[in-house]
Design an enzyme around this catalytic site. Structure first.
Site, mmCIF file in Angstrom:
data_model
loop_
_atom_site.group_PDB
_atom_site.id
_atom_site.type_symbol
_atom_site.label_atom_id
_atom_site.label_comp_id
_atom_site.label_asym_id
_atom_site.label_seq_id
_atom_site.Cartn_x
_atom_site.Cartn_y
_atom_site.Cartn_z
ATOM 1 C CD GLN A 1 -1.169 -0.570 3.792
ATOM 2 O OE1 GLN A 1 -1.029 -1.592 4.080
ATOM 3 N NE2 GLN A 1 -1.930 0.570 4.179
ATOM 4 C CG HIS B 1 -0.202 -0.317 -5.105
ATOM 5 N ND1 HIS B 1 -1.024 -0.334 -3.803
ATOM 6 C CD2 HIS B 1 -0.488 0.874 -5.741
ATOM 7 C CE1 HIS B 1 -1.840 0.701 -3.884
ATOM 8 N NE2 HIS B 1 -1.440 1.231 -5.019
ATOM 9 C CB CYS B 2 -2.898 -5.436 -3.907
ATOM 10 S SG CYS B 2 -1.893 -6.648 -3.645
ATOM 11 C CB THR B 3 -3.766 -4.056 1.027
ATOM 12 O OG1 THR B 3 -4.948 -3.144 0.412
ATOM 13 C CG2 THR B 3 -3.643 -3.601 2.487
ATOM 14 C CB THR C 1 1.058 -6.903 -5.799
ATOM 15 O OG1 THR C 1 0.274 -5.737 -5.689
ATOM 16 C CG2 THR C 1 2.409 -6.676 -6.304
#
Length: 387
Positions: free
Chosen positions: A163, A273-275, A281
């Site tokens: 994130q 990206h993700c978290t 990702t």
């Protein structure tokens, strides 16, 4: 801006011994002959390195370099701040075909690239994949891997991350130095509303919600996710999620759009990206590296690196939840805070089940043409294929 090329202050034993090679007659006489089928031009365009890494030494601004090359006698190493590499000036290290060196004295606070120049064949540019950003610990370069045909994934062009909504000002400035033209956000609408990305100037946002069509635990319904984790079903949840990264229409659309963006991006860089930067990702990275020809075992090793990069962040999360009195056992939380080989393998298995092969997945699942695939390989691979 000229590249800084400070003199070498400290070499490993291998590097020090290499300095004496010219006085001892070198090792040119013992080099193995190159395959006769390779033309002279192709020999020089091929990168002879079979392994090469650069890692910043913990607690310092020094770097440990390791390399191994076929059909080379000596290797000179140059340092610079551009992923294009530096091949002139004073080397920061000198070693044999298989060697190592510790490079010191480089200006801190910069991302350093090291150009390995063999006396036979094409040079290779490597860097520490990690960006070492405290507020984005899983932000790293996906380049620096060798393909099955002897080419190398270029560094400084594709980045993956966790994130970005918690970036400190210092880490945001460090991101700004990467030359990003786009940042693809693979998170759900709920995640984006909870924490909007902090982006460096010049980086255009690209929303690619991978699980928008999901009715499962990762589709934005936190109650389902919490229930699965509390029941100790985190492994099953993430195996199913990885299958959905292949099967969901929203996932196919998102990953296809990311690849199309990459096809248009150079010479600027792209980040996605993700978290946590490990699941959505992780599959994005597996797709890109596999498309480029990186062997499966290397793809899996890169995937599992998230456990090391996220260790401190995950420990802090566990401590905060324990302090808050969460009833979920730590072992259950670990199932979803980390990655396991089974998670990524379930996505590859889904590819085989639905499409029969990875190539068919690229074509039928993501809509890539042979021209698209060839363009991506041309843009992101260095060196000449040797097989």
């Amino acid at each position: 801006m000229p590249h800084s090329r400070p003199p070498l202050r400290r070499l490993s034993l291998a590097g020090t011994l290499a300095l004496a090679l010219p006085l001892l007659g070198g090792c040119a006489a013992t080099q193995a002959p190159l395959p006769a089928a390779l033309s002279v031009a192709r020999q020089q365009a091929a990168i002879p390195f079979t392994a090469a890494t650069a890692n910043r030494i913990a607690g310092s601004d020094d770097y440990r370099l390791d390399w191994a090359a076929d059909h080379a006698g000596t290797v000179r190493v140059y340092a610079g701040t551009s992923p294009d590499g530096v091949t002139t000036g004073t080397p920061v290290a000198l070693g044999p075909a298989s060697g190592s060196a510790v490079v010191t004295g480089l200006e801190p606070g910069r991302r350093w690239y090291f150009t390995l120049v063999p006396d036979n064949g094409a040079p290779l540019v490597i860097a520490d994949r990690a960006l070492h950003l405290p507020t984005a610990p899983n932000l790293r370069d996906i380049g620096g891997y060798r393909t099955t045909d002897g080419r190398w994934v270029k560094m400084g062009l594709i980045y993956r991350s966790d994130q970005l909504d918690r970036l400190s000002d210092a880490d945001l400035a460090a991101m700004g130095a990467l030359g990003l033209s786009a940042v693809a956000d693979l998170r759900t609408a709920t995640e984006r509303a909870r924490g909007a990305d902090r982006l460096p100037r010049g980086a255009a946002p690209l929303v690619l919600d991978v699980v928008a069509d999901s009715e499962g635990s990762l589709g934005g319904d936190m109650r389902k996710a919490d229930a699965a984790i509390a029941a100790g079903k985190g492994v099953e949840m993430l195996i199913e999620a990885n299958r959905e990264f292949v099967s969901l229409p929203s996932a196919r659309s998102a990953y296809a759009a990311l690849l199309r963006r990459l096809e248009q991006a150079p010479p600027t860089a792209t980040l996605y990206h993700c978290t946590a930067g490990k699941d959505r990702t992780g599959w994005a990275t597996a797709v890109i590296l596999t498309l480029l020809g990186v062997p499966r075992e290397t793809v899996m090793a890169d995937y599992l690196l998230s456990n090391a990069y996220l260790r401190a962040k995950n420990e802090a999360t566990q401590a905060a939840l324990a302090k808050a009195g969460t009833p979920i056992p730590p072992a259950y939380l670990e199932q979803v805070l980390t990655v396991r080989p089974d998670y990524l393998q379930s996505a590859f298995d889904e590819v085989e089940r639905r499409h029969g092969s990875f190539d068919a997945y690229l074509r039928d699942g993501l809509g890539l043409t042979e021209a698209d695939i060839a363009a991506l390989r041309r843009l992101y691979l260095a060196g000449e294929a040797v097989d």
